[in-house]
Design a protein around this motif. Structure first.
Motif, PDB file in Angstrom:
ATOM      1  N   ARG A   1       0.828  -1.212   0.000  1.00  0.00           N
ATOM      2  CA  ARG A   1       0.000   0.000   0.000  1.00  0.00           C
ATOM      3  C   ARG A   1       0.856   1.252   0.000  1.00  0.00           C
ATOM      4  O   ARG A   1       1.982   1.269   0.480  1.00  0.00           O
ATOM      5  CB  ARG A   1      -0.942  -0.008   1.216  1.00  0.00           C
ATOM      6  N   GLN A   2       0.279   2.326  -0.513  1.00  0.00           N
ATOM      7  CA  GLN A   2       0.968   3.610  -0.575  1.00  0.00           C
ATOM      8  C   GLN A   2       1.059   4.202   0.827  1.00  0.00           C
ATOM      9  O   GLN A   2       0.035   4.441   1.462  1.00  0.00           O
ATOM     10  CB  GLN A   2       0.147   4.546  -1.474  1.00  0.00           C
ATOM     11  N   ILE A   3       2.282   4.433   1.328  1.00  0.00           N
ATOM     12  CA  ILE A   3       2.420   5.066   2.639  1.00  0.00           C
ATOM     13  C   ILE A   3       3.201   6.371   2.576  1.00  0.00           C
ATOM     14  O   ILE A   3       3.235   7.133   3.531  1.00  0.00           O
ATOM     15  CB  ILE A   3       3.123   4.119   3.653  1.00  0.00           C
ATOM     16  N   MET A   4       3.866   6.611   1.430  1.00  0.00           N
ATOM     17  CA  MET A   4       4.668   7.823   1.260  1.00  0.00           C
ATOM     18  C   MET A   4       4.399   8.367  -0.142  1.00  0.00           C
ATOM     19  O   MET A   4       3.771   7.685  -0.955  1.00  0.00           O
ATOM     20  CB  MET A   4       6.162   7.473   1.441  1.00  0.00           C
ATOM     21  N   PRO A   5       4.877   9.578  -0.454  1.00  0.00           N
ATOM     22  CA  PRO A   5       4.643  10.128  -1.798  1.00  0.00           C
ATOM     23  C   PRO A   5       5.246   9.227  -2.884  1.00  0.00           C
ATOM     24  O   PRO A   5       6.232   8.528  -2.641  1.00  0.00           O
ATOM     25  CB  PRO A   5       5.362  11.477  -1.769  1.00  0.00           C
ATOM     26  N   SER A   6       4.685   9.283  -4.076  1.00  0.00           N
ATOM     27  CA  SER A   6       5.033   8.298  -5.104  1.00  0.00           C
ATOM     28  C   SER A   6       6.448   8.480  -5.656  1.00  0.00           C
ATOM     29  O   SER A   6       6.970   7.594  -6.316  1.00  0.00           O
ATOM     30  CB  SER A   6       4.024   8.349  -6.241  1.00  0.00           C
ATOM     31  N   TRP A   7       7.099   9.603  -5.372  1.00  0.00           N
ATOM     32  CA  TRP A   7       8.477   9.794  -5.852  1.00  0.00           C
ATOM     33  C   TRP A   7       9.506   9.226  -4.874  1.00  0.00           C
ATOM     34  O   TRP A   7      10.702   9.228  -5.132  1.00  0.00           O
ATOM     35  CB  TRP A   7       8.763  11.288  -6.076  1.00  0.00           C
ATOM     36  N   LEU A   8       9.054   8.718  -3.720  1.00  0.00           N
ATOM     37  CA  LEU A   8       9.996   8.374  -2.658  1.00  0.00           C
ATOM     38  C   LEU A   8      10.393   6.902  -2.686  1.00  0.00           C
ATOM     39  O   LEU A   8       9.538   6.020  -2.789  1.00  0.00           O
ATOM     40  CB  LEU A   8       9.377   8.741  -1.302  1.00  0.00           C
ATOM     41  N   ASN A   9      11.702   6.653  -2.613  1.00  0.00           N
ATOM     42  CA  ASN A   9      12.225   5.284  -2.625  1.00  0.00           C
ATOM     43  C   ASN A   9      13.193   5.076  -1.470  1.00  0.00           C
ATOM     44  O   ASN A   9      14.018   5.933  -1.180  1.00  0.00           O
ATOM     45  CB  ASN A   9      12.964   5.003  -3.939  1.00  0.00           C
ATOM     46  N   ILE A  10      13.073   3.923  -0.814  1.00  0.00           N
ATOM     47  CA  ILE A  10      14.004   3.554   0.256  1.00  0.00           C
ATOM     48  C   ILE A  10      14.469   2.133  -0.026  1.00  0.00           C
ATOM     49  O   ILE A  10      13.642   1.234  -0.242  1.00  0.00           O
ATOM     50  CB  ILE A  10      13.329   3.616   1.645  1.00  0.00           C
ATOM     51  N   VAL A  11      15.775   1.939  -0.041  1.00  0.00           N
ATOM     52  CA  VAL A  11      16.310   0.620  -0.398  1.00  0.00           C
ATOM     53  C   VAL A  11      17.323   0.164   0.647  1.00  0.00           C
ATOM     54  O   VAL A  11      18.047   0.983   1.208  1.00  0.00           O
ATOM     55  CB  VAL A  11      16.924   0.656  -1.826  1.00  0.00           C
ATOM     56  N   GLU A  12      17.339  -1.121   0.929  1.00  0.00           N
ATOM     57  CA  GLU A  12      18.330  -1.672   1.850  1.00  0.00           C
ATOM     58  C   GLU A  12      19.515  -2.190   1.047  1.00  0.00           C
ATOM     59  O   GLU A  12      19.348  -2.915   0.082  1.00  0.00           O
ATOM     60  CB  GLU A  12      17.716  -2.808   2.679  1.00  0.00           C
ATOM     61  N   ARG A  13      20.723  -1.791   1.439  1.00  0.00           N
ATOM     62  CA  ARG A  13      21.970  -2.171   0.751  1.00  0.00           C
ATOM     63  C   ARG A  13      22.918  -2.753   1.800  1.00  0.00           C
ATOM     64  O   ARG A  13      23.763  -2.033   2.322  1.00  0.00           O
ATOM     65  CB  ARG A  13      22.618  -0.927   0.116  1.00  0.00           C
ATOM     66  N   PRO A  14      22.806  -4.037   2.074  1.00  0.00           N
ATOM     67  CA  PRO A  14      23.573  -4.609   3.193  1.00  0.00           C
ATOM     68  C   PRO A  14      25.076  -4.711   2.951  1.00  0.00           C
ATOM     69  O   PRO A  14      25.825  -4.881   3.907  1.00  0.00           O
ATOM     70  CB  PRO A  14      22.976  -6.013   3.349  1.00  0.00           C
ATOM     71  N   LEU A  15      25.513  -4.610   1.689  1.00  0.00           N
ATOM     72  CA  LEU A  15      26.911  -4.934   1.402  1.00  0.00           C
ATOM     73  C   LEU A  15      27.761  -3.712   1.064  1.00  0.00           C
ATOM     74  O   LEU A  15      28.835  -3.836   0.490  1.00  0.00           O
ATOM     75  CB  LEU A  15      26.977  -5.947   0.249  1.00  0.00           C
ATOM     76  N   LEU A  16      27.320  -2.519   1.461  1.00  0.00           N
ATOM     77  CA  LEU A  16      28.109  -1.313   1.187  1.00  0.00           C
ATOM     78  C   LEU A  16      29.490  -1.407   1.833  1.00  0.00           C
ATOM     79  O   LEU A  16      29.597  -1.647   3.035  1.00  0.00           O
ATOM     80  CB  LEU A  16      27.422  -0.085   1.772  1.00  0.00           C
ATOM     81  N   PRO A  17      30.569  -1.190   1.054  1.00  0.00           N
ATOM     82  CA  PRO A  17      31.903  -1.175   1.662  1.00  0.00           C
ATOM     83  C   PRO A  17      31.973  -0.099   2.755  1.00  0.00           C
ATOM     84  O   PRO A  17      31.487   1.011   2.571  1.00  0.00           O
ATOM     85  CB  PRO A  17      32.824  -0.820   0.496  1.00  0.00           C
ATOM     86  N   ARG A  18      32.550  -0.446   3.882  1.00  0.00           N
ATOM     87  CA  ARG A  18      32.705   0.448   5.044  1.00  0.00           C
ATOM     88  C   ARG A  18      31.375   0.946   5.597  1.00  0.00           C
ATOM     89  O   ARG A  18      31.347   1.921   6.360  1.00  0.00           O
ATOM     90  CB  ARG A  18      33.601   1.651   4.713  1.00  0.00           C
ATOM     91  N   GLY A  19      30.267   0.340   5.228  1.00  0.00           N
ATOM     92  CA  GLY A  19      28.957   0.807   5.711  1.00  0.00           C
ATOM     93  C   GLY A  19      28.818   0.586   7.198  1.00  0.00           C
ATOM     94  O   GLY A  19      29.311  -0.399   7.753  1.00  0.00           O
ATOM     95  N   GLN A  20      28.112   1.515   7.873  1.00  0.00           N
ATOM     96  CA  GLN A  20      27.926   1.397   9.320  1.00  0.00           C
ATOM     97  C   GLN A  20      27.119   0.152   9.679  1.00  0.00           C
ATOM     98  O   GLN A  20      27.259  -0.403  10.761  1.00  0.00           O
ATOM     99  CB  GLN A  20      27.220   2.641   9.869  1.00  0.00           C
ATOM    100  N   GLY A  21      26.247  -0.297   8.783  1.00  0.00           N
ATOM    101  CA  GLY A  21      25.408  -1.457   9.092  1.00  0.00           C
ATOM    102  C   GLY A  21      25.666  -2.632   8.171  1.00  0.00           C
ATOM    103  O   GLY A  21      24.791  -3.490   8.016  1.00  0.00           O
TER     104      GLY A  21
ATOM    105  N   GLY B   1      26.794  -6.121   6.457  1.00  0.00           N
ATOM    106  CA  GLY B   1      26.987  -7.501   6.887  1.00  0.00           C
ATOM    107  C   GLY B   1      26.450  -8.446   5.823  1.00  0.00           C
ATOM    108  O   GLY B   1      25.442  -8.154   5.173  1.00  0.00           O
ATOM    109  N   ALA B   2      27.136  -9.576   5.640  1.00  0.00           N
ATOM    110  CA  ALA B   2      26.742 -10.526   4.601  1.00  0.00           C
ATOM    111  C   ALA B   2      25.650 -11.467   5.084  1.00  0.00           C
ATOM    112  O   ALA B   2      25.037 -12.167   4.280  1.00  0.00           O
ATOM    113  CB  ALA B   2      27.957 -11.331   4.138  1.00  0.00           C
ATOM    114  N   PHE B   3      25.437 -11.519   6.406  1.00  0.00           N
ATOM    115  CA  PHE B   3      24.375 -12.385   6.934  1.00  0.00           C
ATOM    116  C   PHE B   3      23.735 -11.706   8.137  1.00  0.00           C
ATOM    117  O   PHE B   3      24.333 -10.825   8.756  1.00  0.00           O
ATOM    118  CB  PHE B   3      24.915 -13.774   7.287  1.00  0.00           C
TER     119      PHE B   3
END
Lengths: 479, 455
Positions: free
Chosen positions: B287-307, B309-311
């Motif tokens: 369901r629509q919970i935010m404006p239609s231009w808004l995107n949020i993505v999870e990127r677990p494998l960013l180098p040096r990322g604060q969060g 992790g591979a698992f």
């Protein structure tokens, strides 16, 4: 009956082949001409918790932690290290790391002398105070009872927890003290649902005793009643008002007001550093006449009470505000020494891995003379808030918040519609000047408080009588 | 950063891989013993965290702390009955007792059909180097000197009268998660931080504020001078703060607070709150919970990322995955337990989200102020007044009143309130001013309207 010191030695020192006599060798390494004070804090902590959810006792856990924290102080400098192995080589290593803060040769502490404080609670292991099947039965009973109270109750979460802390403190000032600290807690969370709307209610309590004292006299079921009642009230709540208005706080847990508005601001460290809005104001009026606030670590069995603090100082009842005048700060040894004051038994730490700081114990306001009904009748339009979640303070500008979890409109002297939870905000040095009526119904909380400071959590208590405050900002949405 | 400090000859030998191997052996050994004791499944998490923490105040060292924390936790399952136990003592006797305690507890807990490890087929099999291991070879004297440099930079600003001190922290974590599927995951990561808290004003009213930086590799720090300047500017900007009258107006959350809003979203779509029916976003997937231009993505494998992790906390492989796509809630945030309760699949989020990116917009911070025009810029929130069950939001706040895109004056002792459902739907814009210090990466967020209460 086994003495506390003997119990503590057996649990903390004997397994690593140590005796109190060996501690003098450690002090010989720790002390030097430029070290003003040093101490060792040995701790063994055992805890368990049980969780019931969806009618099933789903989770149980048990944990053990132990170790020793070593602190060396030179002027305002503190060196600190700890070890989770209580054996002489590790103690000497930690001492070397801690004392690197200051240069100088070897010295020695004063001879250790046992500090025999009065015990405010029994030296028991609360984990063993009830057989496990009885704990399970208790959780199930509370769950079934809460569900039976109202068909709108859809979810019940009950948790039961116990900790036993055994501590031994030795200081270069000759302090030798031990304590065995039981702590139990029962929590009930209820989610009620009606007409597509969901709301929650919480209740719980505990203290420094065994499980039986926690559940006797129907106390466990009373928590369930209270959680159900709060959830059902919130199902009917309308939007909270926004803006400045007269606020009447209920007795007991709403004393979190005092903890945030003035408690933290009267901790010695912030005043020594001049970072508190109350710094330099001893002897000045900071509250209306009739307002007297104490921090009392000496109440038997209370969650915030301690026989000795974590520096071995017996706790006291310290008057912070007397008839509106600021009269005292809460002190640990370091800040007391640097400010030329006396320690007040408020030196506390979350564990051996962290440094002690001035912290509250049980902070409450003494009763006044007004009947609570008389207080409500005096309000034409305002907010009545009998229950709260947590709060927070910026000790430097004195601004503090605390969030009502149950509140009602007051209209023409009567409590009317329940309103949604809202945050109240005020300024610590001002808000107690606006206390215009103090109830005769002083109550302490049920034993649920956790205070956080610099990342360290410690159990605390609060309390107050019904209070009328002429003007606080209420953070609702209704105009 | 400018100052320290890596002298190659002083570098300690890096024994982290050997220590991880030792933790892994210990974990596997305990799992074997758990199986021998009759457990149908078992899992172990073990860790060693070490660090140095130095505080400097008014030019003098205040505290020096050496930290070394060990942890070991085991969970056993006897069918659907579960027991857990933990200890900070990794000696064999303590480990054995800990396992016995976990098994003893499982004799009393009750059959839960959803209990158990995550599915074996979901265990991570690839362990890429995420560039998270950068030990900071800094000794106590160097850390003190760096703290002094940071604090001096802040105190050099006219109007800064007192200091709450500068801190320098270096930390490294080793951890192993293993379970009876035969999965053994090793992780090592470093995290270092600098901070400074300053006080301005006088007896008529003091203000305190701070700034900090948090990085995986010491070379990524902002400079000591820059950090001191930022803390001083933030503190001085608050002097003379006033109240506001009660009103409704647009509200701009600075980036370090905007991530809190995204955190509330994560909380409301997390499995634990959903299966308890304790979320205002129950049944909102798709369901629509935010404006239609808004995107949020999870990127677990960013180098040096604060969060990064591979698992996840159950060994499940993490993967890139949209959380909000064109304003629509794309999925929930689930571990295996809540997934089973909801009849869904784990999303690799046992233990929480990894790196979450809110797609940045075009406007920098100044541009966001202009876009708001007249309204409230929030730079601090206080208290816990967020109700995930109803979405009701009411918190204390401080910040700045903004007129015609320009900061007019500092404000304090106000509350901001609304319902999160309306706040999310009423997001007007996301800034390009992304704050890199957290696992939630977002720029400032502009909301159409909230109720501000004050005098």
């Amino acid at each position: 009956m086994d003495s506390l010191i003997a119990q503590a030695e057996r649990k903390l020192l004997t397994p690593g082949g140590l005796a109190t006599g060996d501690l003098e060798r450690v002090f010989a390494q720790l002390m030097g001409p430029s070290i003003d004070a040093a101490d060792l804090y040995f701790q063994h902590s055992r805890s368990e918790s049980w969780l019931l959810e969806e009618g099933i006792v789903k989770d149980g856990s048990h944990s053990i932690e132990q170790g020793v924290g070593v602190r060396a102080i030179s002027g305002e400098k503190t060196g600190f290290a700890y070890s989770d192995e209580i054996v002489l080589p590790q103690l000497l290593d930690a001492s070397k790391a801690a004392r690197a803060i200051a240069q100088g040769g070897n010295g020695a502490g004063k001879p250790l002398a046992l500090n025999g404080a009065r015990a405010l609670y029994p030296a028991i292991d609360p984990v063993e105070s009830l057989p496990n099947p009885d704990k399970i039965a208790l959780l199930r009973e509370v769950d079934a009872y809460a569900r039976s109270r109202d068909p709108r109750v859809k979810q019940v979460i009950v948790s039961l927890a116990a900790t036993m802390d055994t501590v031994l403190v030795a200081g270069s000032d000759g302090t030798l003290a031990a304590d065995v600290r039981p702590l139990v807690r029962l929590n009930v969370q209820v989610i009620a649902e009606a007409n597509g709307r969901r709301e929650q209610g919480h209740a719980g309590g505990g203290g420094r005793y065994g499980y039986r004292e926690l559940i006797e006299n129907g106390r466990a079921l009373a928590f369930a009643d209270e959680a159900v009642r709060a959830a059902l009230v919130n199902l009917d709540a309308i939007d909270a008002p926004a803006g400045s208005m007269t606020v009447v706080l209920g007795p007991g847990w709403p004393g979190v007001l005092l903890h945030e508005a003035i408690g933290h601001g009267l901790e010695g460290d912030f005043n020594r550093k001049g970072s508190s809005a109350f710094a330099g104001r001893l002897g000045q009026r900071v509250a209306a006449k009739g307002v007297t606030v104490v921090d009392d670590g000496t109440l038997p069995g209370r969650r915030g009470s301690l026989s000795i603090d974590d520096e071995g100082t017996p706790t006291e009842c310290t008057t912070l505000i007397e008839d509106g005048i600021l009269t005292g700060y809460m002190q640990d040894k370091l800040n007391a020494r640097l400010m030329g004051m006396k320690p007040t038994g408020n030196g506390r730490r979350e564990s051996f891995t962290q440094l002690p700081m001035p912290r509250m114990t049980n902070t409450y306001m003494l009763a006044g003379s007004h009947d609570p009904q008389e207080i409500l009748r005096s309000v034409k339009k305002g907010l009545y808030a009998p229950n709260f979640g947590g709060g927070q303070v910026d000790i430097t500008n004195g601004k503090f918040v605390f969030s009502a979890s149950e509140a009602y409109l007051i209209e023409d002297g009567r409590i009317t519609a329940p309103v949604k939870g809202a945050t109240l905000i005020g300024a610590g040095p001002e808000v107690l000047n606006r206390v215009s009526m103090i109830g005769n119904d002083l109550a302490l909380d049920e034993g649920v408080g956790v205070c956080g400071k610099d990342g360290q959590s410690v159990p605390v208590g609060v309390g107050q009588p019904t209070l009328k405050i002429d003007g606080m900002t209420v953070g609702g949405t209704a105009s | 950063m400018s100052a320290p400090v890596i002298a190659a000859d002083r570098r300690q030998p890096d024994t982290s891989q050997q220590e991880l191997d030792r933790l892994a052996e210990l974990a596997e050994d305990v799992i074997r013993h758990a199986r021998a004791a009759g457990a149908s499944q078992a899992e172990v998490a073990a860790s060693i965290d070490t660090g140095l923490s130095v505080n400097v105040r008014l030019g003098e060292v205040e505290t020096v702390e050496h930290t070394r924390d060990r942890g070991f936790g085991v969970t056993v399952y006897f069918g659907g009955r579960k027991g857990s136990a933990s200890t900070a003592d990794l000696n064999p006797d303590s480990i054995r007792i800990t396992l016995e305690q976990a098994c003893a507890i499982a004799r009393f807990t009750e059959e839960d059909p959803a209990a158990g490890l995550a599915d074996a087929a979901r265990m991570a099999t690839a362990f890429p180097d995420l560039d998270l291991w950068h030990p900071w070879d800094i000794d106590t004297a160097q850390a003190i000197a760096l703290g002094q440099e940071i604090e001096a930079a802040g105190r050099a600003h006219a109007g800064i009268g007192n200091s709450d001190g500068a801190s320098v922290q270096a930390g490294q974590s080793l951890s192993v998660y293993a379970n009876s599927h035969g999965f053994v995951g090793r992780e090592r990561g470093t995290r270092h931080s600098l901070s400074l808290s300053l006080i301005a004003g006088d007896a008529d009213g003091m203000q305190r504020d701070y700034w900090y930086d948090s990085v995986r590799a010491p070379g990524d720090f902002i400079g000591a001078r820059a950090l001191g300047d930022k803390a001083a500017q933030r503190t001085l900007a608050r002097v003379g703060a006033r109240g506001l009258s009660t009103r409704q107006c647009p509200v701009l959350f600075a980036p370090e607070l905007a991530r809190g809003l995204i955190g509330h979203l994560v909380g409301a779509v997390s499995g634990g709150t959903l299966y308890r029916r304790a979320s205002f976003l129950l049944d909102h997937a798709g369901r629509q919970i935010m404006p239609s231009w808004l995107n949020i993505v999870e990127r677990p494998l960013l180098p040096r990322g604060q969060g990064s992790g591979a698992f996840d906390a159950e060994g499940v492989a993490t993967r890139d995955s949209a959380l909000v796509e064109n304003g629509v809630l794309a999925r929930y945030v689930l571990g295996s337990y809540s997934a089973r309760k909801l009849g869904l699949e784990s999303t690799g989020n046992a233990g929480g989200i990894h790196n979450l990116l809110v797609e940045p917009g075009q406007d920098d911070f100044a541009g966001m102020l202009k876009r708001m025009g007249t309204g409230l810029l929030v730079t601090e929130v206080m208290g816990q007044g967020v109700n995930t069950i109803t979405g009701d939001y009411s918190r204390g706040a401080a910040g700045f009143w903004v007129e015609n895109g320009q900061i007019a004056y500092p404000v304090e002792e106000i509350t901001i309130a609304a319902n999160l459902r309306d706040m999310f739907a009423g997001i007007v814009a996301v800034g390009s001013d992304v704050d890199p210090r957290s696992h939630i990466l977002t720029g400032s967020i502009l909301l159409e309207r909230m109720t501000v209460a004050g005098e």
